[in-house]
Design a protein around this motif. Structure first.
Motif, PDB file in Angstrom:
ATOM      1  N   ASP A   1      32.809 -28.202 -43.849  1.00 14.19           N
ATOM      2  CA  ASP A   1      33.020 -29.173 -43.517  1.00 14.19           C
ATOM      3  C   ASP A   1      33.867 -30.142 -42.645  1.00 14.19           C
ATOM      4  OD1 ASP A   1      31.037 -30.136 -45.775  1.00 14.19           O
ATOM      5  OD2 ASP A   1      32.396 -30.604 -47.281  1.00 14.19           O
ATOM      6  N   GLU A   2      34.581 -28.840 -42.679  1.00 12.06           N
ATOM      7  CA  GLU A   2      36.227 -29.057 -41.974  1.00 12.06           C
ATOM      8  C   GLU A   2      35.688 -29.100 -40.121  1.00 12.06           C
ATOM      9  OE1 GLU A   2      35.827 -27.613 -44.409  1.00 12.06           O
ATOM     10  OE2 GLU A   2      37.934 -27.476 -45.633  1.00 12.06           O
TER      11      GLU A   2
ATOM     12  N   ASP B   1      45.355 -23.679 -42.768  1.00 10.76           N
ATOM     13  CA  ASP B   1      44.659 -23.846 -43.766  1.00 10.76           C
ATOM     14  C   ASP B   1      44.691 -25.003 -44.312  1.00 10.76           C
ATOM     15  OD1 ASP B   1      45.791 -22.557 -45.802  1.00 10.76           O
ATOM     16  OD2 ASP B   1      44.210 -21.007 -45.300  1.00 10.76           O
TER      17      ASP B   1
ATOM     18  N   LYS C   1      39.465 -23.310 -39.882  1.00  6.81           N
ATOM     19  CA  LYS C   1      38.087 -23.491 -40.344  1.00  6.81           C
ATOM     20  C   LYS C   1      37.369 -25.051 -39.247  1.00  6.81           C
ATOM     21  CE  LYS C   1      37.720 -22.985 -44.703  1.00  6.81           C
ATOM     22  NZ  LYS C   1      37.637 -23.178 -46.538  1.00  6.81           N
ATOM     23  N   ALA C   2      37.974 -25.999 -39.035  1.00  5.62           N
ATOM     24  CA  ALA C   2      37.819 -27.038 -38.174  1.00  5.62           C
ATOM     25  C   ALA C   2      37.802 -26.706 -36.655  1.00  5.62           C
ATOM     26  CB  ALA C   2      38.493 -28.107 -38.130  1.00  5.62           C
ATOM     27  N   LYS C   3      38.537 -25.823 -35.988  1.00  3.59           N
ATOM     28  CA  LYS C   3      38.251 -25.005 -34.604  1.00  3.59           C
ATOM     29  C   LYS C   3      37.480 -24.225 -34.278  1.00  3.59           C
ATOM     30  CE  LYS C   3      42.721 -26.605 -32.860  1.00  3.59           C
ATOM     31  NZ  LYS C   3      44.025 -25.982 -33.176  1.00  3.59           N
TER      32      LYS C   3
ATOM     33  N   PHE D   1      39.725 -37.873 -37.166  1.00  3.83           N
ATOM     34  CA  PHE D   1      39.516 -36.951 -38.472  1.00  3.83           C
ATOM     35  C   PHE D   1      38.800 -37.517 -39.230  1.00  3.83           C
ATOM     36  CE2 PHE D   1      43.538 -35.535 -36.653  1.00  3.83           C
ATOM     37  CZ  PHE D   1      42.988 -33.838 -37.198  1.00  3.83           C
TER      38      PHE D   1
ATOM     39  N   LEU E   1      44.249 -30.399 -38.397  1.00  7.09           N
ATOM     40  CA  LEU E   1      43.167 -28.988 -37.624  1.00  7.09           C
ATOM     41  C   LEU E   1      43.683 -27.655 -37.436  1.00  7.09           C
ATOM     42  CD1 LEU E   1      41.071 -30.628 -36.181  1.00  7.09           C
ATOM     43  CD2 LEU E   1      42.446 -29.847 -32.996  1.00  7.09           C
TER      44      LEU E   1
ATOM     45  N   ILE F   1      36.171 -36.301 -42.246  1.00  8.04           N
ATOM     46  CA  ILE F   1      37.141 -35.698 -42.892  1.00  8.04           C
ATOM     47  C   ILE F   1      37.239 -35.404 -44.098  1.00  8.04           C
ATOM     48  CG2 ILE F   1      38.620 -34.470 -43.848  1.00  8.04           C
ATOM     49  CD1 ILE F   1      39.273 -33.232 -41.027  1.00  8.04           C
TER      50      ILE F   1
ATOM     51  N   ARG G   1      44.800 -33.991 -43.574  1.00 10.65           N
ATOM     52  CA  ARG G   1      44.074 -34.428 -41.648  1.00 10.65           C
ATOM     53  C   ARG G   1      44.651 -33.577 -41.088  1.00 10.65           C
ATOM     54  NH1 ARG G   1      41.277 -40.222 -41.706  1.00 10.65           N
ATOM     55  NH2 ARG G   1      39.773 -39.486 -44.173  1.00 10.65           N
TER      56      ARG G   1
END
Ligand code: ATP
Ligand code: MG
Length: 231
Positions: free
Chosen positions: A230-231, A151, A222-224, A208, A219, A211, A217
């Motif tokens: 937001d991520e 994270d 959360k982004a996955k 990215f 991955l 973001i 920046r």
């Protein structure tokens, strides 16, 4: 061909499975194959019985874990080897190699491919370091995937924050911690398929630009996985 798509279930009695199983099934059916889906959580007998009943010529193996064991994929591939049924994806040995980020780096080093310098902090053994590390460092679990344990705090700028993160990974993820040099810049993925003559797909760049400025920046988990951030 008669193909069985093997997929991991979240629980023993789960009614649904990851959407990718239907996508694969649909793709295979469009090409005229006879396809069934076999969902398994963590019962080897159920895995074997389902395969014996369906008698596939090939298993499309989507099992990336077994039961609650995040490192179960090599065991599943080993079992399929013993059952002597051809399956897609890598074998037990390849799973073992790719899940250990340091073992992978050592193999790359033999081929003179560059990798970030690193240190490993095992839960029960001494420190292993690959060189003179320069800050900032990126600290992550040694053997996980899907950005588990990654994270906004994975990027650290001093030894104290690094050790805090190492302890967090030991306690929360129950894995060794890998601290490697942070590589700033663009991020690319290159898929490779094939056995004797591996074929590389065109590189895919992770964009990215959506973001917000501020957090690194990367991955992260959360982004996955988390569609509400937001991520
Ligand atoms: N050394 C590093 N320098 C910069 N960014 C990094 C570094 N290591 C990891 N990252 C960031 O964290 C993300 C996840 O890292 P990594 O791919 O090592 O994790 P993973 O859990 O193995 O993911 P996957 O399941 O996709 O293989 C990367 O996509 C990248 O954005
Ligand atoms: Mg990985």
């Amino acid at each position: 061909m008669r193909i069985t798509v093997l997929i991991h279930l979240e629980k023993e009695d789960a009614k649904s499975y990851d959407a990718v199983a239907d996508q694969v099934t649909e793709g295979l059916r469009q090409h005229g194959h006879e396809v069934s889906i076999h969902g398994v959580h963590g019962n080897p007998r159920q895995l074997i019985a389902g395969v014996a009943r369906r008698k596939p010529e090939v298993i499309f193996n989507l099992m990336e874990m077994f039961g609650d064991n995040l490192l179960g994929a090599s065991g599943v591939a080993g079992l399929l080897d013993l059952l002597d049924i051809p399956y897609t994806g890598c074998g037990p040995g390849e799973y073992y190699l790719q899940e250990d980020k340091v073992l992978t780096k050592k193999l790359l080093a033999f081929e003179n491919i560059k990798y970030p310098d690193f240190a490993v902090f095992s839960q029960d053994a001494g420190l292993e370091t690959g060189g003179n590390l320069r800050m900032p460092l990126f600290v992550k679990p040694l053997r996980m995937d899907a950005s588990i344990g990654i994270d906004g705090k994975s990027l650290v700028h001093n030894a104290i924050d690094m050790m805090k993160r190492v302890v967090e990974i030991h306690e929360r993820v129950h894995d060794a911690a890998l601290a490697e040099e942070y590589i700033d810049g663009r991020e690319f993925y290159v898929g490779v398929v094939g056995n004797l003559e591996p074929q590389a797909f065109p590189p895919i760049e992770m964009d990215f630009s959506g973001i917000p400025n501020g957090p690194p920046r990367i991955l992260d988990g959360k982004a996955k996985r988390d569609t509400n951030t937001d991520e």
